[in-house]
Design a protein around this motif. Structure first.
Motif, PDB file in Angstrom:
ATOM      1  N   ARG A 176       0.817  -1.163   0.105  1.00 35.03           N
ATOM      2  CA  ARG A 176      -0.183   0.135  -0.047  1.00 35.03           C
ATOM      3  C   ARG A 176       0.829   1.250   0.001  1.00 35.03           C
ATOM      4  N   PRO A 177       0.260   2.390  -0.494  1.00 29.19           N
ATOM      5  CA  PRO A 177       1.156   3.580  -0.470  1.00 29.19           C
ATOM      6  C   PRO A 177       1.772   3.855   1.068  1.00 29.19           C
ATOM      7  N   ASN A 178       2.900   4.310   1.062  1.00 32.07           N
ATOM      8  CA  ASN A 178       3.735   4.688   2.541  1.00 32.07           C
ATOM      9  C   ASN A 178       4.142   3.516   2.926  1.00 32.07           C
ATOM     10  N   ALA A 179       4.023   2.155   2.617  1.00 29.42           N
ATOM     11  CA  ALA A 179       4.730   1.027   3.232  1.00 29.42           C
ATOM     12  C   ALA A 179       6.164   1.059   3.196  1.00 29.42           C
ATOM     13  N   GLY A 180       6.565   1.748   2.045  1.00 29.62           N
ATOM     14  CA  GLY A 180       8.026   1.953   1.946  1.00 29.62           C
ATOM     15  C   GLY A 180       8.563   1.363   0.512  1.00 29.62           C
ATOM     16  N   LYS A 181       7.953   1.267  -0.295  1.00 28.56           N
ATOM     17  CA  LYS A 181       8.391   0.745  -1.497  1.00 28.56           C
ATOM     18  C   LYS A 181       9.607   1.383  -2.266  1.00 28.56           C
ATOM     19  N   SER A 182       9.363   2.931  -2.420  1.00 27.38           N
ATOM     20  CA  SER A 182      10.339   3.616  -2.975  1.00 27.38           C
ATOM     21  C   SER A 182      11.662   3.500  -2.258  1.00 27.38           C
ATOM     22  N   SER A 183      11.418   3.661  -0.835  1.00 28.78           N
ATOM     23  CA  SER A 183      12.843   3.557   0.099  1.00 28.78           C
ATOM     24  C   SER A 183      13.571   2.076  -0.317  1.00 28.78           C
ATOM     25  N   ASP A 200      13.411  -0.465  12.029  1.00 32.03           N
ATOM     26  CA  ASP A 200      14.084   0.473  13.058  1.00 32.03           C
ATOM     27  C   ASP A 200      13.324   1.080  13.956  1.00 32.03           C
ATOM     28  N   LEU A 201      11.942   1.288  13.783  1.00 33.69           N
ATOM     29  CA  LEU A 201      11.019   2.073  14.564  1.00 33.69           C
ATOM     30  C   LEU A 201      10.953   1.329  16.009  1.00 33.69           C
ATOM     31  N   ALA A 215      14.218  -0.445   5.241  1.00 32.87           N
ATOM     32  CA  ALA A 215      14.494   0.191   3.848  1.00 32.87           C
ATOM     33  C   ALA A 215      15.318   1.492   4.259  1.00 32.87           C
ATOM     34  N   LYS A 216      14.829   2.226   5.149  1.00 34.28           N
ATOM     35  CA  LYS A 216      15.516   3.597   5.442  1.00 34.28           C
ATOM     36  C   LYS A 216      17.043   3.342   5.822  1.00 34.28           C
ATOM     37  N   LYS A 235      10.492  -1.308   8.060  1.00 34.80           N
ATOM     38  CA  LYS A 235      10.532  -0.131   9.238  1.00 34.80           C
ATOM     39  C   LYS A 235      10.833  -0.709  10.714  1.00 34.80           C
ATOM     40  N   ARG A 273       2.951   8.067 -10.104  1.00 39.04           N
ATOM     41  CA  ARG A 273       1.998   8.448  -9.090  1.00 39.04           C
ATOM     42  C   ARG A 273       0.883   8.612 -10.377  1.00 39.04           C
ATOM     43  N   ALA A 296       6.293   1.781  -7.191  1.00 41.22           N
ATOM     44  CA  ALA A 296       6.161   3.246  -6.348  1.00 41.22           C
ATOM     45  C   ALA A 296       6.532   4.120  -6.911  1.00 41.22           C
TER      46      ALA A 296
HETATM   47  P1  GDP Z   1       5.843   4.170  -0.649  1.00 40.87           P
HETATM   48  O1  GDP Z   1       4.748   5.075  -0.773  1.00 40.87           O
HETATM   49  O2  GDP Z   1       5.475   2.515  -0.489  1.00 40.87           O
HETATM   50  O3  GDP Z   1       6.804   4.133  -1.867  1.00 40.87           O
HETATM   51  O4  GDP Z   1       6.699   4.506   0.602  1.00 40.87           O
HETATM   52  P2  GDP Z   1       7.872   5.299   0.553  1.00 40.87           P
HETATM   53  O5  GDP Z   1       9.203   4.528   0.468  1.00 40.87           O
HETATM   54  O6  GDP Z   1       7.772   6.687  -0.096  1.00 40.87           O
HETATM   55  O7  GDP Z   1       8.051   5.569   2.265  1.00 40.87           O
HETATM   56  C1  GDP Z   1       6.786   6.205   3.163  1.00 40.87           C
HETATM   57  C2  GDP Z   1       7.176   6.892   4.264  1.00 40.87           C
HETATM   58  O8  GDP Z   1       7.938   5.797   5.132  1.00 40.87           O
HETATM   59  C3  GDP Z   1       8.440   7.721   3.986  1.00 40.87           C
HETATM   60  O9  GDP Z   1       8.530   8.987   4.915  1.00 40.87           O
HETATM   61  C4  GDP Z   1       9.536   7.091   4.559  1.00 40.87           C
HETATM   62  O10 GDP Z   1      10.658   8.040   4.913  1.00 40.87           O
HETATM   63  C5  GDP Z   1       9.262   6.090   5.666  1.00 40.87           C
HETATM   64  N1  GDP Z   1       9.885   5.043   5.595  1.00 40.87           N
HETATM   65  C6  GDP Z   1      10.270   4.183   4.345  1.00 40.87           C
HETATM   66  N2  GDP Z   1      10.899   3.106   4.749  1.00 40.87           N
HETATM   67  C7  GDP Z   1      11.139   3.118   6.269  1.00 40.87           C
HETATM   68  C8  GDP Z   1      11.896   2.446   7.170  1.00 40.87           C
HETATM   69  O11 GDP Z   1      12.670   1.336   6.961  1.00 40.87           O
HETATM   70  N3  GDP Z   1      11.943   3.144   8.386  1.00 40.87           N
HETATM   71  C9  GDP Z   1      11.169   3.985   8.712  1.00 40.87           C
HETATM   72  N4  GDP Z   1      11.387   4.525  10.058  1.00 40.87           N
HETATM   73  N5  GDP Z   1      10.644   4.956   7.826  1.00 40.87           N
HETATM   74  C10 GDP Z   1      10.567   4.326   6.560  1.00 40.87           C
END
Ligand code: GDP
Ligand code: GDP
Length: 487
Positions: free
Chosen positions: A223-230, A337-338, A373-374, A335, A274, A271
């Motif tokens: 889903r959006p924001n899951a961290g795919k781009s990262s 690391d959270l 991913a971060k 994520k 848009r 990802a």
């Molecule tokens: P996408 O919409 O699935 O492509 O998600 P993004 O990669 O744009 O990430 C959405 C948000 O989650 C951004 O603010 C990222 O910085 C954050 N994020 C992605 N991966 C991680 C991670 O491994 N740890 C943390 N703490 N935040 C992350």
């Protein structure tokens, strides 16, 4: 009675002279290599996946791809219609079936083994055949074995041939023999292009090997924001430039070729894209749409789940698309690391795992990895898993093994009486077919020939899936069952 005999003779005459395509039946006791020979004769396993008219009843038949004249090959091996029946009786019934419907019988024995009582009882029946019987001495993997006709000579068949289905030896001789006979029968010549000679057979195998080496297509969905781009950035960290040089980019995903540990992958990245404008479509719909296409094009899907948010409705929707398409899958819990350094981490991870297992129950075959991913942590684990899944996919049972697995499962827990239909499920034959022609991670379909597929309840299908799951090592690969009613 006399009329009946006339009818029988007429039918035999019709069968020999008028029916369009001759049938070659493969007969023999279990484990001599009938399925292996069958697969070699019909080309790939794929040949039997489709709903061909030839695939009927308790045997399997497909067009032969070796001969210059059209014919069908029929594999009679399998589970008899009544599991309680004696083994010899079952084999005898298969031989009778071949006698009744084939134009030529290939009687397969294991040339490395001694004659067994079952071989002898099949031979007795086949000696009565009005059609030619070719004695096939399989598992002659080396030339020196060819001289050793030994005790098999005593079976009294005029023609014999040494084969090795495992190594492809002897198929040239077999083809010549069959061509000679089919020509005499007046079988229709096949388009030269359809015929596969021994060299091509090897080429086809080689192509499969090339396929196994070609890039694995990995869809990254979630889903959006899951961290795919990262995640994509973390994977490409050392090699960003390649992104500008992408091929196969579509409206809904970018294909990114990238090498990891000397292996080629293509990441199907949903990802980066848009919706062009808000009016185009809502973000959610857009995301589901592009996920669907990406999933379809992929060899394996990475479903990215956010450990903080847990499994949401949209994860479920995307996850169910993966299951529906029957794709290999790895769940990436992102994520971490959270939580990681804290004492909570283990508890949270357990919670999320449990949630994944219950909410994404249809992805019960998918293993998971935790990553950040971060911070770029755990990324190597993703590739270890993908490679393990790829290797595991090559390990599926032979037809012989599969039928033994099914037989054991049915004996341990026989199907109950269906309330409305007042019948029990019966399994005649099972075979494993690879349904993805060019996937680097092929997913086998388990084709089950049953008396009536409406008798296959979901719970029983799940039981059979588990039985198969216990015997095949591969993780990450769905077990697809395809019950077919006998016509
Ligand atoms: P996408 O919409 O699935 O492509 O998600 P993004 O990669 O744009 O990430 C959405 C948000 O989650 C951004 O603010 C990222 O910085 C954050 N994020 C992605 N991966 C991680 C991670 O491994 N740890 C943390 N703490 N935040 C992350
Ligand atoms: P079926 O029960 O007669 O259909 O036999 P299968 O085709 O399932 O083969 C039984 C076993 O014999 C499998 O483990 C095959 O890999 C093996 N096998 C089949 N053909 C050959 C062959 O030509 N040489 C060797 N060495 N093994 C073979």
């Amino acid at each position: 009675m006399a009329w009946f005999c006339v009818f029988l003779r007429l039918e035999l005459w019709y069968h020999l002279h008028m029916s369009s395509t001759p049938t070659i039946a493969i007969v023999g006791r279990p484990n001599v290599g009938k399925s292996a020979i069958f697969n070699r004769m019909v080309g790939r396993r794929i040949a039997i996946v489709h709903d061909q008219p030839g695939v009927t009843r308790d045997r399997l038949s497909a067009p032969c791809r070796l001969t210059d004249y059209a014919c069908h090959v029929m594999d009679t091996g399998g589970i008899g219609s009544d599991l309680e029946d004696g083994f010899t009786e079952q084999v005898a019934r298969e031989a009778d079936m071949a006698l009744a419907s084939a134009d030529l019988i290939m009687f397969v024995v294991d040339s490395r083994d001694h004659l067994t009582p079952v071989d002898i009882s099949i031979a007795e029946r086949l000696r009565r055949a009005e059609v030619p019987v070719l004695l096939v001495l399989n598992k002659a993997d080396h030339e020196k074995q060819d001289l050793n006709l030994g005790e098999f000579a005593g079976l009294g068949f005029k023609d014999e041939i040494f084969l090795s289905a495992a190594h492809g030896r002897g198929f040239h001789d077999l083809t010549q023999y069959l061509n000679g006979y089919l020509k005499k029968l007046g079988a229709a010549p096949v388009d030269a292009e359809e015929v596969m000679d021994a060299d091509e057979m090897q080429e086809e195998e080689a192509r499969e090997e090339v396929n196994a080496d070609s890039p694995v297509r990995v869809a990254i969905v979630g889903r959006p924001n899951a961290g795919k781009s990262s995640l994509v950035n973390a994977i490409l960290r050392d090699d960003r430039t390649i992104v500008s040089d992408v091929a196969g980019t579509t409206r809904d995903a970018i294909d990114i070729p990238h090498e990891v540990n000397g292996k080629e992958y293509v990441f199907i990245d949903t990802a980066g894209m848009r919706p062009r404008s808000r009016r185009d479509t809502s973000v959610e719909v857009f995301s589901a749409m592009r996920s669907e296409r990406a999933i379809r094009r992929a060899d394996i899907c990475l479903l990215v789940v956010d450990i903080a948010a847990g499994v949401t409705a949209q994860d479920r929707r995307i996850g169910s698309l993966i299951a529906k398409e029957g794709k290999p899958c790895l769940i990436v819990v992102n994520k971490f690391d959270l939580f990681h350094p804290s004492a909570e981490y283990k508890d949270r991870m357990e919670e999320v795992k449990e949630q994944i297992r219950s909410e994404l129950f249809f992805l019960d075959y998918a293993p998971f990895v935790a990553v950040s991913a971060k911070e770029g942590k755990g990324i190597a684990g993703i590739f270890t898993q993908i490679e393990a899944i790829r290797k595991g996919s090559l390990d599926y049972p032979s037809t012989g093994q599969l039928n033994r697995i099914m037989q054991r499962a049915l004996e341990a827990n026989p199907p109950g009486m269906h309330r409305q239909l007042r019948k029990r499920l019966k399994l005649f034959y099972a075979t494993c077919a690879v349904n993805e022609k060019y996937s680097t991670i092929p997913v086998p379909t388990y084709v089950l020939f049953v008396n009536d597929k409406r008798l296959m309840l979901d719970s029983y299908a799940q039981y059979l899936r588990n039985a198969i799951r216990q015997e095949v090592k591969g993780v990450g690969i769905p077990i697809l069952l395809s019950p077919r009613s006998r016509v």
